[in-house]
Every structure is written in structure tokens, then in C-alpha cells.
Design an enzyme around this catalytic site. Structure first.
Site, PDB file in Angstrom:
ATOM      1  N   GLN A  81       0.842  -1.213   0.000  1.00 32.57           N
ATOM      2  CA  GLN A  81       0.000   0.000   0.000  1.00 32.57           C
ATOM      3  C   GLN A  81       0.869   1.253   0.000  1.00 32.57           C
ATOM      4  O   GLN A  81       2.087   1.190   0.192  1.00 32.57           O
ATOM      5  CB  GLN A  81      -0.942   0.001   1.214  1.00 32.57           C
ATOM      6  CG  GLN A  81      -0.348  -0.485   2.471  1.00 32.57           C
ATOM      7  CD  GLN A  81      -1.342  -1.113   3.451  1.00 32.57           C
ATOM      8  OE1 GLN A  81      -2.568  -1.304   3.277  1.00 32.57           O
ATOM      9  NE2 GLN A  81      -0.780  -1.473   4.587  1.00 32.57           N
ATOM     10  N   HIS A 128      -9.702   3.199  18.849  1.00 39.36           N
ATOM     11  CA  HIS A 128      -8.910   2.172  19.536  1.00 39.36           C
ATOM     12  C   HIS A 128      -9.579   1.694  20.829  1.00 39.36           C
ATOM     13  O   HIS A 128      -9.534   0.508  21.160  1.00 39.36           O
ATOM     14  CB  HIS A 128      -7.496   2.691  19.799  1.00 39.36           C
ATOM     15  CG  HIS A 128      -6.682   2.822  18.557  1.00 39.36           C
ATOM     16  ND1 HIS A 128      -6.021   3.986  18.203  1.00 39.36           N
ATOM     17  CD2 HIS A 128      -6.466   1.947  17.529  1.00 39.36           C
ATOM     18  CE1 HIS A 128      -5.415   3.807  17.051  1.00 39.36           C
ATOM     19  NE2 HIS A 128      -5.673   2.591  16.609  1.00 39.36           N
ATOM     20  N   ASP A 157      -0.795   0.452  13.367  1.00 39.78           N
ATOM     21  CA  ASP A 157      -0.412   1.682  14.073  1.00 39.78           C
ATOM     22  C   ASP A 157      -0.211   1.409  15.570  1.00 39.78           C
ATOM     23  O   ASP A 157       0.260   2.280  16.288  1.00 39.78           O
ATOM     24  CB  ASP A 157      -1.486   2.754  13.862  1.00 39.78           C
ATOM     25  CG  ASP A 157      -2.874   2.259  14.246  1.00 39.78           C
ATOM     26  OD1 ASP A 157      -3.690   2.026  13.347  1.00 39.78           O
ATOM     27  OD2 ASP A 157      -3.113   2.064  15.457  1.00 39.78           O
ATOM     28  N   ASP A 169       0.220  -7.821  11.142  1.00 42.87           N
ATOM     29  CA  ASP A 169      -0.079  -6.835  10.112  1.00 42.87           C
ATOM     30  C   ASP A 169       0.737  -7.155   8.857  1.00 42.87           C
ATOM     31  O   ASP A 169       1.903  -7.514   8.945  1.00 42.87           O
ATOM     32  CB  ASP A 169       0.256  -5.408  10.594  1.00 42.87           C
ATOM     33  CG  ASP A 169      -0.442  -4.363   9.723  1.00 42.87           C
ATOM     34  OD1 ASP A 169      -1.297  -3.631  10.245  1.00 42.87           O
ATOM     35  OD2 ASP A 169      -0.145  -4.318   8.502  1.00 42.87           O
ATOM     36  N   ASP A 220       0.380 -11.807   6.239  1.00 45.20           N
ATOM     37  CA  ASP A 220      -1.015 -11.682   5.827  1.00 45.20           C
ATOM     38  C   ASP A 220      -1.897 -12.403   6.852  1.00 45.20           C
ATOM     39  O   ASP A 220      -1.748 -13.601   7.067  1.00 45.20           O
ATOM     40  CB  ASP A 220      -1.174 -12.327   4.437  1.00 45.20           C
ATOM     41  CG  ASP A 220      -2.588 -12.193   3.890  1.00 45.20           C
ATOM     42  OD1 ASP A 220      -2.760 -12.410   2.677  1.00 45.20           O
ATOM     43  OD2 ASP A 220      -3.513 -11.878   4.668  1.00 45.20           O
ATOM     44  N   ASP A 223      -8.604  -5.327  12.957  1.00 38.68           N
ATOM     45  CA  ASP A 223      -8.460  -3.880  12.861  1.00 38.68           C
ATOM     46  C   ASP A 223      -7.783  -3.580  11.521  1.00 38.68           C
ATOM     47  O   ASP A 223      -6.603  -3.249  11.437  1.00 38.68           O
ATOM     48  CB  ASP A 223      -7.592  -3.401  14.034  1.00 38.68           C
ATOM     49  CG  ASP A 223      -7.201  -1.934  13.918  1.00 38.68           C
ATOM     50  OD1 ASP A 223      -6.326  -1.487  14.700  1.00 38.68           O
ATOM     51  OD2 ASP A 223      -7.748  -1.230  13.036  1.00 38.68           O
ATOM     52  N   SER A 224      -8.566  -3.780  10.456  1.00 42.20           N
ATOM     53  CA  SER A 224      -7.955  -3.716   9.117  1.00 42.20           C
ATOM     54  C   SER A 224      -8.434  -2.476   8.366  1.00 42.20           C
ATOM     55  O   SER A 224      -9.348  -1.773   8.797  1.00 42.20           O
ATOM     56  CB  SER A 224      -8.356  -4.961   8.312  1.00 42.20           C
ATOM     57  OG  SER A 224      -9.697  -4.830   7.853  1.00 42.20           O
ATOM     58  N   THR A 225      -7.831  -2.269   7.217  1.00 51.54           N
ATOM     59  CA  THR A 225      -8.303  -1.265   6.283  1.00 51.54           C
ATOM     60  C   THR A 225      -9.637  -1.714   5.701  1.00 51.54           C
ATOM     61  O   THR A 225     -10.173  -2.749   6.073  1.00 51.54           O
ATOM     62  CB  THR A 225      -7.249  -1.104   5.151  1.00 51.54           C
ATOM     63  OG1 THR A 225      -6.784  -2.408   4.767  1.00 51.54           O
ATOM     64  CG2 THR A 225      -6.064  -0.267   5.630  1.00 51.54           C
ATOM     65  N   PRO A 270      -5.530  -5.488   0.118  1.00 48.89           N
ATOM     66  CA  PRO A 270      -5.041  -6.587   0.975  1.00 48.89           C
ATOM     67  C   PRO A 270      -6.042  -7.018   2.053  1.00 48.89           C
ATOM     68  O   PRO A 270      -5.977  -8.145   2.523  1.00 48.89           O
ATOM     69  CB  PRO A 270      -3.768  -6.008   1.603  1.00 48.89           C
ATOM     70  CG  PRO A 270      -3.810  -4.554   1.392  1.00 48.89           C
ATOM     71  CD  PRO A 270      -4.646  -4.313   0.195  1.00 48.89           C
TER      72      PRO A 270
HETATM   73  N1  SAM Z   1      -8.486   2.149  11.917  1.00 53.79           N
HETATM   74  C1  SAM Z   1      -8.303   1.777  10.526  1.00 53.79           C
HETATM   75  C2  SAM Z   1      -9.624   1.527   9.820  1.00 53.79           C
HETATM   76  O1  SAM Z   1     -10.641   1.273  10.508  1.00 53.79           O
HETATM   77  O2  SAM Z   1      -9.617   1.599   8.583  1.00 53.79           O
HETATM   78  C3  SAM Z   1      -7.383   0.592  10.461  1.00 53.79           C
HETATM   79  C4  SAM Z   1      -6.017   0.978  10.919  1.00 53.79           C
HETATM   80  S1  SAM Z   1      -4.742  -0.154  10.673  1.00 53.79           S
HETATM   81  C5  SAM Z   1      -3.509   0.935  10.150  1.00 53.79           C
HETATM   82  C6  SAM Z   1      -5.196  -1.055   9.230  1.00 53.79           C
HETATM   83  C7  SAM Z   1      -4.133  -2.096   8.952  1.00 53.79           C
HETATM   84  O3  SAM Z   1      -4.666  -3.230   8.257  1.00 53.79           O
HETATM   85  C8  SAM Z   1      -2.978  -1.588   8.067  1.00 53.79           C
HETATM   86  O4  SAM Z   1      -1.824  -1.468   8.855  1.00 53.79           O
HETATM   87  C9  SAM Z   1      -2.822  -2.666   6.983  1.00 53.79           C
HETATM   88  O5  SAM Z   1      -1.472  -2.948   6.677  1.00 53.79           O
HETATM   89  C10 SAM Z   1      -3.527  -3.851   7.655  1.00 53.79           C
HETATM   90  N2  SAM Z   1      -3.968  -4.926   6.751  1.00 53.79           N
HETATM   91  C11 SAM Z   1      -4.678  -4.820   5.603  1.00 53.79           C
HETATM   92  N3  SAM Z   1      -4.875  -6.045   5.065  1.00 53.79           N
HETATM   93  C12 SAM Z   1      -4.274  -6.956   5.903  1.00 53.79           C
HETATM   94  C13 SAM Z   1      -4.133  -8.379   5.901  1.00 53.79           C
HETATM   95  N4  SAM Z   1      -4.649  -9.136   4.917  1.00 53.79           N
HETATM   96  N5  SAM Z   1      -3.465  -8.952   6.935  1.00 53.79           N
HETATM   97  C14 SAM Z   1      -2.940  -8.194   7.939  1.00 53.79           C
HETATM   98  N6  SAM Z   1      -3.037  -6.836   7.996  1.00 53.79           N
HETATM   99  C15 SAM Z   1      -3.696  -6.236   6.979  1.00 53.79           C
END
Ligand code: SAM
Length: 282
Positions: free
Chosen positions: A35, A66, A90, A110, A141, A160-162, A167
Site C-alpha cells: 500500500q 482504539h 499503528d 499486520d 497476511d 483492525d484492518s483497512t 489486501p
Molecule cells: N483504523 C483503521 C480503519 O478502521 O480503517 C485501520 C487501521 S490499521 C492501520 C489497518 C491495517 O490493516 C494496516 O496497517 C494494513 O497494513 C492492515 N492490513 C490490511 N490487510 C491486511 C491483511 N490481509 N493482513 C494483515 N493486515 C492487513
């Protein structure tokens, strides 16, 4: 996403809306294999992390997210000891989880190590617990990690993902929920950020259904404010293999640590469904 003069705007796909913050400086930027991450300083929200053009974390309002992604489930599970965080790069979710004395192990998985490295540099206040001996930070992953997790080895999984694109797409599927179900112990729980009830109601309905199809007997929607996310109204779905245990209200009222948003009354209010959500079966 547009950077118009000194503003960073996230245009919310298909919603005809956007959220903007006045920027004072661009501090960093990296394109990782997964990303695009940008860091800004803002006039009124402190530091800002953007991932793939979407608001991810601000110094000012991340506490809402959080705290609500952690304490409701941790004060609902009868005795949470082994917690998996998928995403959470984060480290703010990890920090809140480790405030609970019952926690013995917390794994944070993450996919993108750069998110954590940027957080360590620009959001050190979220990374204060990274060296806690109970914590283990892994960069893999989450979709694959959970497939290899030992059956019954976890009490709580926090996703807590995107958003469910790129991904993170695989983290919103029935197959993933089946893998979570297998990895959780008999009283196991799953909590996942579930986007905006105002903008993404169908996604919430689909998530509840997919969790039930995967074997979770109970699931409830938590509502909370999050100004920097689309619509400013965010949610999480809390699911359990059996029925969700009773809220440990006394423990929450007598909690040993400080929060800025979460408390026992907020906990109960967050589980109260607005009429359109009730009608949608959330
Ligand atoms: N608070 C944010 C939201 O609600 O959108 C999420 C914050 S956190 C930074 C989101 C994290 O999800 C990112 O660090 C990203 O790298 C991670 N992420 C995305 N897809 C993932 C996967 N398949 N496995 C592990 N982490 C993943």
C-alpha cells in the site's frame, strides 16, 4: 483524494462526500509492496496517516476507535488471556488490549511492516506498549496466518484492518470467519471494524450473515463516533461462538486504567441500535 492548496481531502467513493483536514506539512511517504502510506502534520488534528488515499489515524481522534475496538469485547469475554489482532499496524489497538491485566499473550499480525515503522516515528504515543513482554508483532497476511493458527488457541480475535478492498478484502469473507471460528476456544469472540452504518449498511448485514454462516452463534453491532472516517459514524461487530456473555459491568466500572471515551455507560449505549439498524437486523 485531492491535495487542494493546504487541504488533504478523502473523497468517499460513491458517496458524494469528502472529509478534509488543513495540512501544515507533508512529513513522509512510502510505497510498500502492499500500500501507499503518507504522513502529514495538520493544523488541528495533530499527525495524520493516510493509507492508499484513506484517512487511517490522526493524533486527535484515534482514541475513539482504539478504545471501542477493544474494551467492549474485553469486558464481555469472561476471562480474555490470548488475543490476536489482525491489522492494527499503528499499534493503538495493541496498547489498549494490554491495559487489561488478564491478558497473557497478544499477537499483532499486520501485512505491512512499514505501517508500524511509520507509527513508531510519528505516533510514538500509540507504540508505548510494543515492548510489553506479552506482545509479539508479526508482519504477515492475516488471512494466511489464521489458517495456520492452532485450533482453540485464542480467546479473542480483533480485526483492525483497512477497508474491504485490496489486501484486507479477504478479511471480510465467510472462509476467513470459519478459520477464525476454528482458531478460537469454546468461549471465543471475534470483533471486527465494520465501516459506517450510515454509508455501508449492506456490508454490515453481509458481515453479520457471513459470521453466522461460519458458525458464530451471536453477533452484535457497536456504534461510535470517528470524525475522520467516512460519515464520521463508525462501527464494529462483536461475535461469539456461543451466545455473547453478559457484560462484566462491575469490572468496567472499576477498571484500573484510564480511557478518554469508553466507560460502562458508553458500552451499553454503543450496543443500542438506531431504528434503521434494528430494521436491518443489526
Ligand atoms: N483504523 C483503521 C480503519 O478502521 O480503517 C485501520 C487501521 S490499521 C492501520 C489497518 C491495517 O490493516 C494496516 O496497517 C494494513 O497494513 C492492515 N492490513 C490490511 N490487510 C491486511 C491483511 N490481509 N493482513 C494483515 N493486515 C492487513
Amino acid at each position: 483524494m485531492t491535495l487542494d492548496k493546504n487541504w488533504f481531502s478523502e473523497e468517499q467513493a460513491g458517496m458524494g462526500s469528502a472529509f478534509s483536514l488543513k495540512i501544515t506539512a507533508k512529513l513522509d511517504e512510502v510505497q510498500t509492496p502492499f500500500q501507499h502510506i503518507e504522513i502529514y502534520d495538520t493544523e488541528t488534528y495533530g499527525k495524520l496517516m493516510i493509507i492508499d488515499g484513506c484517512y487511517m489515524v490522526t493524533s486527535r481522534d484515534n482514541f475513539l476507535y482504539h478504545e471501542m475496538m477493544t474494551h467492549p469485547s474485553l469486558f464481555t469475554h469472561a476471562n480474555p488471556k490470548r488475543v490476536l489482532i489482525i491489522g492494527g499496524g499503528d499499534c493503538g489497538t495493541l496498547k489498549e488490549v494490554l491495559k487489561h491485566d488478564s491478558i497473557e499473550r497478544a499477537w499483532q499480525v499486520d501485512i505491512d511492516e512499514q505501517v508500524t515503522r511509520m507509527a513508531e516515528k510519528y505516533f510514538p504515543e500509540l507504540c508505548e506498549s510494543n515492548d510489553d513482554p506479552r506482545a509479539e508483532l508479526l508482519f504477515e497476511d492475516g488471512v494466511k496466518w489464521i489458517q495456520d493458527a492452532e485450533a482453540g488457541s485464542l480467546d479473542l480475535i480483533i480485526v483492525d484492518s483497512t477497508d474491504p478492498v485490496g489486501p484486507a478484502e479477504g478479511l471480510f469473507t465467510e472462509a476467513f470467519y470459519r478459520d477464525c471460528h476454528r482458531a478460537l476456544g469454546a468461549n471465543g469472540m471475534l470483533v471486527q471494524q465494520s465501516e459506517s452504518p450510515l454509508y455501508h449498511l449492506q456490508l454490515l448485514k453481509d458481515m453479520h450473515q457471513a459470521m453466522r454462516n461460519a458458525g458464530f452463534a451471536d453477533s452484535k453491532t457497536l456504534h461510535y463516533p470517528q470524525p475522520s472516517y467516512p460519515s464520521g459514524w463508525w462501527s464494529a461487530i462483536m461475535a461469539a461462538k456461543q451466545s455473547l456473555p453478559a457484560f462484566r459491568e462491575d469490572d468496567a466500572r472499576n477498571k484500573s486504567f484510564k480511557t478518554r471515551y469508553y466507560n460502562a455507560d458508553i458500552h451499553k449505549a454503543a450496543l443500542t441500535q438506531p431504528e434503521f439498524c434494528r430494521e436491518a437486523g443489526l
